[in-house]
Design an enzyme around this catalytic site. Structure first.
Site, PDB file in Angstrom:
ATOM      1  N   ASP A 136     -13.342  -5.008  -1.079  1.00 40.27           N
ATOM      2  CA  ASP A 136     -12.797  -5.822   0.885  1.00 40.27           C
ATOM      3  C   ASP A 136     -13.087  -5.484   2.045  1.00 40.27           C
ATOM      4  O   ASP A 136     -14.153  -4.445   2.168  1.00 40.27           O
ATOM      5  CB  ASP A 136     -11.752  -4.002   0.558  1.00 40.27           C
ATOM      6  CG  ASP A 136     -10.650  -4.129   1.462  1.00 40.27           C
ATOM      7  OD1 ASP A 136      -9.828  -5.502   2.403  1.00 40.27           O
ATOM      8  OD2 ASP A 136      -9.733  -2.878   1.695  1.00 40.27           O
ATOM      9  N   LYS A 146       0.733  -1.340   0.093  1.00 42.84           N
ATOM     10  CA  LYS A 146       0.288   0.678  -0.311  1.00 42.84           C
ATOM     11  C   LYS A 146       0.574   0.976   0.208  1.00 42.84           C
ATOM     12  O   LYS A 146       1.996   1.116   1.046  1.00 42.84           O
ATOM     13  CB  LYS A 146      -0.754  -0.054   0.785  1.00 42.84           C
ATOM     14  CG  LYS A 146      -2.257  -1.355   1.576  1.00 42.84           C
ATOM     15  CD  LYS A 146      -2.714  -1.452   2.849  1.00 42.84           C
ATOM     16  CE  LYS A 146      -3.613  -2.244   2.954  1.00 42.84           C
ATOM     17  NZ  LYS A 146      -4.174  -2.234   4.299  1.00 42.84           N
TER      18      LYS A 146
END
Length: 113
Positions: free
Chosen positions: A86, A31
């Site tokens: 998600d 990320k």
């Protein structure tokens, strides 16, 4: 090993994968603040049994402890389109639960429940 991925217009919330023209995975990107497009891990895997034996007892991360070691033997990305949720946040997890319940109700005839 094959993994399912979804293309996202922004990837800052997710880790992404790098792959070559044959869809062979060449690396992983954690990320980041990068908001560009990328292939996001969909969390669906096809493993050979031998890979499961590589997972150590106790806490382990597939993304950090297992997948990078598999790259030399061939990991392939299968890009998929369609819905992706998600479940890493409470709000998205609740949304996924609601969606699953609606899909279950739509798939199972009333008389079978």
């Amino acid at each position: 090993m094959s993994r399912r991925f979804a293309k996202f217009p922004t990837r800052h919330r997710y880790g992404t994968v790098q792959s070559d023209a044959r869809n062979q995975v060449t690396g992983f990107i954690e990320k980041s603040e990068n908001h560009g497009p990328g292939l996001v891990n969909g969390g669906v895997y096809i493993f050979q049994r031998a890979i499961l034996q590589q997972i150590p007892d106790g806490p382990a991360s597939l993304e950090k402890d297992i997948f990078p070691n598999l790259l030399p033997s061939g990991v392939y990305a299968l890009e998929q389109s369609g819905m992706f949720i998600d479940i890493g946040t409470p709000e998205d997890y609740a949304r996924a639960q609601t969606l699953c319940q609606h899909l279950y109700q739509a798939a199972i005839p009333e008389t079978s429940r």
